[in-house]
Design a protein around this motif. Structure first.
Motif, short mmCIF file in Angstrom:
data_model
loop_
_atom_site.label_atom_id
_atom_site.label_comp_id
_atom_site.label_asym_id
_atom_site.label_seq_id
_atom_site.Cartn_x
_atom_site.Cartn_y
_atom_site.Cartn_z
N THR A 10 0.84 -1.20 0.00
CA THR A 10 0.00 0.00 0.00
C THR A 10 0.87 1.26 0.00
O THR A 10 1.44 1.63 1.03
CB THR A 10 -0.93 0.02 1.22
N PRO A 11 1.03 1.93 -1.13
CA PRO A 11 1.85 3.15 -1.19
C PRO A 11 1.27 4.27 -0.33
O PRO A 11 0.05 4.35 -0.10
CB PRO A 11 1.83 3.54 -2.67
N LEU A 12 2.17 5.14 0.11
CA LEU A 12 1.78 6.27 0.95
C LEU A 12 1.77 7.59 0.20
O LEU A 12 1.24 8.59 0.71
CB LEU A 12 2.75 6.38 2.14
N SER A 13 2.36 7.63 -0.98
CA SER A 13 2.41 8.85 -1.77
C SER A 13 2.64 8.45 -3.23
O SER A 13 2.95 7.30 -3.53
CB SER A 13 3.54 9.78 -1.29
N ALA A 35 11.06 10.57 -4.63
CA ALA A 35 10.59 9.36 -3.96
C ALA A 35 11.03 9.34 -2.50
O ALA A 35 12.14 9.75 -2.16
CB ALA A 35 11.11 8.12 -4.68
N THR A 36 10.15 8.85 -1.64
CA THR A 36 10.42 8.71 -0.22
C THR A 36 9.94 7.32 0.20
O THR A 36 9.25 6.63 -0.56
CB THR A 36 9.69 9.79 0.59
N PRO A 37 10.28 6.89 1.40
CA PRO A 37 9.81 5.57 1.83
C PRO A 37 8.29 5.43 1.70
O PRO A 37 7.54 6.26 2.22
CB PRO A 37 10.27 5.51 3.29
N GLY A 38 7.86 4.42 0.96
CA GLY A 38 6.43 4.18 0.78
C GLY A 38 5.83 4.74 -0.48
O GLY A 38 4.63 4.63 -0.71
N SER A 39 6.65 5.32 -1.38
CA SER A 39 6.12 5.97 -2.58
C SER A 39 5.68 4.97 -3.64
O SER A 39 6.23 3.88 -3.77
CB SER A 39 7.17 6.89 -3.20
#
Length: 488
Positions: A24-27, A35-39
């Motif tokens: 489940t991506p966060l952004s 890009a950041t953790p969860g992108s």
């Protein structure tokens, strides 16, 4: 951001899942450097680079899923986790549309609303967006575009910043062809649609001004009967859009048109060069005084459009007037004023340019520059098609007739502007043509004097906004040969 699992993303975009379905991506990002953790990284193909080549960088930065048009393998032969789709940009749009639908549904279930406001026009979109976001942000959680995110990529990226707490979603919509605004409007389904103006920007791409009117009118055509169309009655092509919508219509006018529900009475210019007027709203209350911090009388229409839209969604008139009077320019390179320590004033309005905005900026330069030496540093207005030479010629003539002290024309694409100024009677060093921004910098750095007022204006890709930034810095004193020798 509304959370989507990889499996949901594949279903919404009709893509092929090549990843853990529960990821489940966060952004969402389209630039691997962001890009950041969860992108979720969208690997869109571009004119100069292919986003698929940057998957390694995106995942090194923490991306957990990619939206791709072809699978990409790691050095060890395993594939990066992805959803594979035929068109990554269209897939972004489908995902954004579902995000808006889910936000509306969640808020409706809680007895709350999401109000989506779309803004289009040949000029003034970003300023109006900033003004409206400023008004609405004081009333509830508001999401609006960063900069000028207004196309098939920028609109989804704006939507992805919204969540179920968002009360107002402001969307700026640009177009370079018929059908573009229709596509964006289907994506976000605006409750309120604003049309500011039909000008000659992108006339070459559209195939003429009448086609621009067709495209801009797609905004009001997309509105439901419960919606509201905010239209500029001072622009005949926009005023004609009243017949193209089933929504309620609220017209605005800075020219005293009697059928306008929102008007600017007693229009004047304040000491800072901003519009000052008495704001009339259709609430039956007294006119409220507005004294804007924006530079240039051409912003009156943007102020009225923001006021009309805010009133249409229930914002009190007093709050609207106070906000409009307190807001300065929020986006860069739009009549951005810098006072240098040596007394030189720089106006950087070189984010974009078309004949209408060029004329407005030059009038503002002439008005603010009374009693001062004025400089117009101008580059090309692009995408004008067969009208390019004629429109540049008209601008050169206007510069001379406004008695601008000095004209510096930068770049061969704008040379007809220089030629017309010379033919109109600008001689000697009053009018100079240079090939590059570096040449213009050297000229300005050597000749600007305390008290001078200098305007920079060009289309975005010409890059004069960066020249304006360089000149806005404290002056660089040229070193003499003797001074240079002491440094050797």
């Amino acid at each position: 951001m509304i959370a989507f699992t990889a499996a949901e993303i594949a279903d919404i975009t009709s893509g092929r899942l090549d990843a853990d379905p529960g990821v489940t991506p966060l952004s969402v990002v389209t630039d691997s450097r962001e890009a950041t953790p969860g992108s979720l990284y969208v690997a869109k193909p571009g004119e100069n680079a292919d986003g698929h080549n940057f998957l390694p960088s995106a995942f090194e930065a923490g991306a957990v899923l990619a939206l791709v048009e072809r699978p990409v393998s790691r050095p060890d032969g395993t594939r990066y986790p992805a959803v594979v789709v035929p068109d990554a940009v269209l897939a972004m749009g489908a995902l954004a549309a579902e995000a808006v639908r889910r936000i509306r549904a969640v808020r409706a279930a809680a007895g709350l609303e999401l109000t989506v406001i779309g803004i289009t026009g040949s000029a003034g979109k970003t300023t109006t967006k900033d003004l409206l976001a400023g008004i609405l942000g004081a009333q509830g959680p508001t999401v609006a575009p960063q900069g000028s995110y207004n196309g098939e990529i920028g609109v989804p990226l704006t939507v992805f910043r919204a969540d179920t707490e968002t009360r107002y979603l402001v969307i700026e919509m640009g177009a370079t062809g018929i059908g573009h605004i229709e596509y964006l409007a289907r994506m976000v389904e605006p409750d309120v649609g604003i049309v500011l103006a039909v000008g000659t920007a992108h006339a070459g791409e559209f195939g003429g001004v009448e086609n621009i009117a067709v495209a801009k009118g797609e905004m009001v055509e997309a509105l439901a009967e419960t919606g509201t169309a905010i239209i500029n009655l001072d622009d005949a092509r926009v005023a004609a859009m009243r017949d193209r919508t089933v929504a309620s219509v609220v017209g605005f006018s800075a020219e005293g048109r009697g059928d306008a529900a929102v008007q600017a009475l007693n229009l004047d210019t304040n000491a800072g060069g901003g519009p000052e007027f008495d704001l009339v709203l259709p609430d039956g209350g007294p006119a409220r005084h507005v004294s804007s911090r924006l530079i240039g009388g051409h912003h009156t229409g943007n102020l009225l459009a923001a006021a009309a839209a805010a009133w249409s969604v229930g914002i009190p008139g007093d709050a609207i007037a106070v906000s409009l009077s307190s807001q300065a320019a929020a986006s860069r390179w739009r009549m951005e004023l810098t006072e240098r320590p040596d007394g030189v004033t720089v106006i950087n309005d070189a984010y974009n340019a078309n004949p209408e905005s060029m004329r407005a900026a030059l009038r503002t330069l002439a008005d603010l520059g009374r009693g001062r030496r004025t400089w117009a540093v101008l580059g090309a207005m692009l995408e004008l098609g067969e009208d390019s030479i004629r429109e540049h010629t008209a601008v050169g003539t206007q510069v001379v007739r406004l008695n601008i002290s000095r004209l510096v024309v930068v770049g061969r694409e704008a040379r007809s502007l220089y030629v017309s100024a010379v033919q109109e009677g600008s001689w000697g060093d009053e009018c100079v043509f240079v090939e590059t921004a570096d040449e213009a910098f050297e000229l300005l750095n050597a000749e600007l004097l305390p008290g001078d007022l200098v305007l920079f204006k060009s289309s975005n890709s010409v890059g004069l906004r960066h020249l304006g930034d360089r000149i806005a810095l404290p002056p660089q004193t040229p070193q003499s040969a003797e001074e240079r020798s002491t440094l050797l």
